[in-house]
Scaffold this motif. Structure first.
Motif, PDB file in Angstrom:
ATOM      1  N   LEU A  35       0.922  -1.153  -0.093  1.00  7.82           N
ATOM      2  CA  LEU A  35       0.079   0.263   0.065  1.00  7.82           C
ATOM      3  C   LEU A  35       0.719   1.693   0.089  1.00  7.82           C
ATOM      4  N   ARG A  36       0.504   2.345  -0.485  1.00  4.02           N
ATOM      5  CA  ARG A  36       1.463   3.647  -1.183  1.00  4.02           C
ATOM      6  C   ARG A  36      -0.120   4.808  -1.161  1.00  4.02           C
ATOM      7  N   VAL A  37       0.365   5.299  -0.224  1.00  4.13           N
ATOM      8  CA  VAL A  37      -0.465   6.718   0.449  1.00  4.13           C
ATOM      9  C   VAL A  37      -0.353   7.973   0.387  1.00  4.13           C
ATOM     10  N   VAL A  38      -1.232   8.631  -0.503  1.00  2.30           N
ATOM     11  CA  VAL A  38      -1.504  10.067  -1.391  1.00  2.30           C
ATOM     12  C   VAL A  38      -2.488  10.734  -0.473  1.00  2.30           C
ATOM     13  N   ALA A  39      -2.081  12.172  -0.445  1.00  2.43           N
ATOM     14  CA  ALA A  39      -2.765  13.334   0.059  1.00  2.43           C
ATOM     15  C   ALA A  39      -4.208  13.427  -0.035  1.00  2.43           C
ATOM     16  N   ASP A  40      -4.258  13.407  -1.810  1.00  2.00           N
ATOM     17  CA  ASP A  40      -5.397  13.565  -2.035  1.00  2.00           C
ATOM     18  C   ASP A  40      -5.691  13.252  -3.603  1.00  2.00           C
ATOM     19  N   ILE A  41      -6.280  13.656  -4.783  1.00  5.08           N
ATOM     20  CA  ILE A  41      -6.120  13.218  -5.928  1.00  5.08           C
ATOM     21  C   ILE A  41      -5.348  13.487  -7.170  1.00  5.08           C
ATOM     22  N   GLY A  78     -17.646  12.444  -6.748  1.00  2.00           N
ATOM     23  CA  GLY A  78     -18.911  12.651  -6.259  1.00  2.00           C
ATOM     24  C   GLY A  78     -19.178  11.617  -5.097  1.00  2.00           C
ATOM     25  N   LEU A  79     -18.263  10.561  -5.661  1.00  3.58           N
ATOM     26  CA  LEU A  79     -19.065   9.109  -5.187  1.00  3.58           C
ATOM     27  C   LEU A  79     -18.743   8.407  -4.084  1.00  3.58           C
ATOM     28  N   ASP A  80     -18.413   7.831  -3.405  1.00  5.02           N
ATOM     29  CA  ASP A  80     -17.673   6.859  -2.506  1.00  5.02           C
ATOM     30  C   ASP A  80     -17.997   4.727  -2.580  1.00  5.02           C
ATOM     31  N   TRP A  81     -17.419   4.770  -3.289  1.00  4.74           N
ATOM     32  CA  TRP A  81     -17.615   3.457  -3.676  1.00  4.74           C
ATOM     33  C   TRP A  81     -16.419   2.816  -4.332  1.00  4.74           C
ATOM     34  N   ALA A  82     -14.976   3.252  -3.751  1.00  3.89           N
ATOM     35  CA  ALA A  82     -13.661   2.600  -3.398  1.00  3.89           C
ATOM     36  C   ALA A  82     -13.448   1.969  -2.558  1.00  3.89           C
ATOM     37  N   LYS A  83     -13.941   2.362  -1.477  1.00  2.38           N
ATOM     38  CA  LYS A  83     -13.382   2.103   0.055  1.00  2.38           C
ATOM     39  C   LYS A  83     -12.973   0.147  -0.578  1.00  2.38           C
ATOM     40  N   THR A  84     -14.239  -0.464  -0.785  1.00  2.00           N
ATOM     41  CA  THR A  84     -13.774  -1.829  -0.380  1.00  2.00           C
ATOM     42  C   THR A  84     -12.800  -2.468  -0.888  1.00  2.00           C
ATOM     43  N   VAL A  85     -13.218  -2.183  -2.074  1.00  2.00           N
ATOM     44  CA  VAL A  85     -12.359  -2.968  -3.232  1.00  2.00           C
ATOM     45  C   VAL A  85     -11.150  -2.669  -3.207  1.00  2.00           C
ATOM     46  N   LEU A  86     -10.486  -1.137  -2.414  1.00  2.00           N
ATOM     47  CA  LEU A  86      -9.200  -0.670  -2.355  1.00  2.00           C
ATOM     48  C   LEU A  86      -9.063  -1.904  -0.939  1.00  2.00           C
ATOM     49  N   VAL A  99      -0.036  -0.896  -4.546  1.00  3.33           N
ATOM     50  CA  VAL A  99      -1.752   0.428  -4.304  1.00  3.33           C
ATOM     51  C   VAL A  99      -1.568   1.484  -3.903  1.00  3.33           C
ATOM     52  N   THR A 100      -1.782   2.492  -4.518  1.00  3.66           N
ATOM     53  CA  THR A 100      -1.770   3.794  -4.497  1.00  3.66           C
ATOM     54  C   THR A 100      -3.180   4.142  -4.050  1.00  3.66           C
ATOM     55  N   THR A 101      -3.418   5.462  -3.196  1.00  2.00           N
ATOM     56  CA  THR A 101      -4.917   5.192  -2.641  1.00  2.00           C
ATOM     57  C   THR A 101      -4.105   7.004  -2.253  1.00  2.00           C
ATOM     58  N   THR A 102      -5.562   7.359  -1.556  1.00  2.00           N
ATOM     59  CA  THR A 102      -5.577   9.308  -1.539  1.00  2.00           C
ATOM     60  C   THR A 102      -6.161   8.687   0.187  1.00  2.00           C
ATOM     61  N   ARG A 103      -6.155   9.617   0.950  1.00  2.00           N
ATOM     62  CA  ARG A 103      -6.252   9.269   2.439  1.00  2.00           C
ATOM     63  C   ARG A 103      -7.503   8.868   2.524  1.00  2.00           C
ATOM     64  N   GLU A 104      -8.519  10.197   2.337  1.00  2.00           N
ATOM     65  CA  GLU A 104      -9.462  10.124   2.406  1.00  2.00           C
ATOM     66  C   GLU A 104     -10.526   8.391   2.032  1.00  2.00           C
ATOM     67  N   ASN A 105      -9.598   7.435   0.995  1.00  2.23           N
ATOM     68  CA  ASN A 105     -10.218   6.495   0.685  1.00  2.23           C
ATOM     69  C   ASN A 105      -9.949   5.065   1.319  1.00  2.23           C
ATOM     70  N   LEU A 106      -8.873   5.130   2.331  1.00  4.62           N
ATOM     71  CA  LEU A 106      -8.470   4.799   3.994  1.00  4.62           C
ATOM     72  C   LEU A 106      -9.299   4.654   4.939  1.00  4.62           C
ATOM     73  N   ASP A 107     -10.548   5.022   4.827  1.00  2.19           N
ATOM     74  CA  ASP A 107     -11.223   5.043   6.204  1.00  2.19           C
ATOM     75  C   ASP A 107     -12.067   3.650   6.013  1.00  2.19           C
ATOM     76  N   ALA A 108     -13.141   2.985   6.984  1.00  2.00           N
ATOM     77  CA  ALA A 108     -13.581   2.074   6.833  1.00  2.00           C
ATOM     78  C   ALA A 108     -15.366   2.854   6.405  1.00  2.00           C
ATOM     79  N   PRO A 109     -15.534   1.520   5.999  1.00  2.00           N
ATOM     80  CA  PRO A 109     -17.324   3.034   5.016  1.00  2.00           C
ATOM     81  C   PRO A 109     -18.144   3.497   6.296  1.00  2.00           C
ATOM     82  N   ALA A 110     -18.594   3.944   5.791  1.00  2.00           N
ATOM     83  CA  ALA A 110     -19.260   5.391   7.179  1.00  2.00           C
ATOM     84  C   ALA A 110     -20.929   4.445   7.635  1.00  2.00           C
ATOM     85  N   VAL A 111     -21.321   3.570   6.747  1.00  2.00           N
ATOM     86  CA  VAL A 111     -22.349   2.506   6.320  1.00  2.00           C
ATOM     87  C   VAL A 111     -21.915   1.242   6.716  1.00  2.00           C
TER      88      VAL A 111
END
Length: 291
Positions: free
Chosen positions: A36-42, A243-251, A276-288
């Protein structure tokens, strides 16, 4: 695969996803750290993507050998940045062979022409055409799978000594290129595929076509997973957008999921040099989280 087997696979995957989505950010980072690699944003993700491609091109120039890359057109925000880097550093793609991952097909099964508003080839060639002529690859060294060149793609990859790096994005159900979930997908080669309803729906949302599902392409040409995973390095980028939160599970599946045809990206976890590189906001578990 029998119906009972598919149902069993689905139950096991659902349980695995519940476990992975129960991990908080720190737990996930700790377990996924090797790949895993993590960057700040898009914007930082696009910069990292562009710099990573440029670094491979630079390595090829330093050892003075032909270079082969597998590239996506989607995500594509890295390409304007890459163009600036190539210009600033005087890095040329002239000796590079670029195998782009996929292209949509029309109702007859033929690859859509570059003039089509959704054509990956058309958009990519526009970008390449914007580069200084000294920095462009030779026209014959830019290949998109189109049904007429499947044998040529395999031959060119072999003749050049293999692909240095496969870059790509990750779809909502784990597709790389247009390798949808299907039996034996890890051994797939260049072919025409039917796009399933998940892919067509989310792409129709993201493509600016107003959700026109009826006229959105139902098929595409794609490199196979076997070709993508044959590269010496695999570098994937996973982030939500539009604007869609869709990638957390597949990450979480891309980083920690058990390999399986139902989420093709999970096969990349067996590659010896996979990130695999992602953004910080994508690291959190799904809100629901779902039960």
């Amino acid at each position: 695969m029998t119906h009972a087997t598919r149902e069993s696979v689905s139950i096991r995957r659902a349980a695995e996803i519940r476990r992975l989505n129960s991990l908080d950010r720190a737990q996930f980072i700790d377990r996924a750290r090797p790949c895993l690699r993590v960057v700040a944003d898009i914007d930082a993700l696009h910069l990292h993507f562009a710099e990573s491609i440029a670094a491979v091109v630079r390595r090829g120039a330093e050892v003075d050998r032909p270079l082969a890359l597998i590239l996506p057109w989607g995500p594509f925000g890295q390409y304007p940045v890459l163009g600036e880097i190539l210009s600033q550093q005087d890095l040329s793609l002239e000796d590079s062979t670029l195998f782009f991952m996929d292209e949509y097909a029309d109702s007859s099964g033929a690859a859509v022409p570059p003039s089509h508003p959704l054509s990956f080839r058309g958009a990519a060639m526009d970008w390449l055409g914007s580069l200084d002529p000294r920095l462009r690859p030779l026209p014959g060294n830019v290949l998109f799978p189109d049904g007429a060149n499947s044998g040529e793609i395999d031959r060119r990859m072999a003749d050049i000594g293999g692909v240095d790096t496969c870059f790509g994005g990750v779809g909502i159900h784990g597709h790389i290129a247009f390798n949808e979930p299907e039996p034996g997908v890890s051994e797939s080669v260049t072919r025409r595929v039917a796009l399933n309803e998940v892919t067509r729906t989310i792409n129709a949302i993201r493509a600016g076509v107003g959700g026109d599902l009826e006229n959105f392409p139902h098929e595409a040409w794609t490199l196979g997973m076997k070709q993508c995973l044959s590269a010496r390095r695999v570098r994937l980028y996973c982030r939500s957008d539009s604007g869609l939160d869709w990638a957390k599970t597949v990450l979480r599946l891309a980083a920690l999921g058990s390999p399986g045809d139902d989420y093709p990206v999970t096969w990349a976890r067996q590659h010896p040099d996979y990130k695999v590189t992602t953004t910080r906001e994508n690291l959190d578990a799904p809100a629901v989280p779902l039960p």
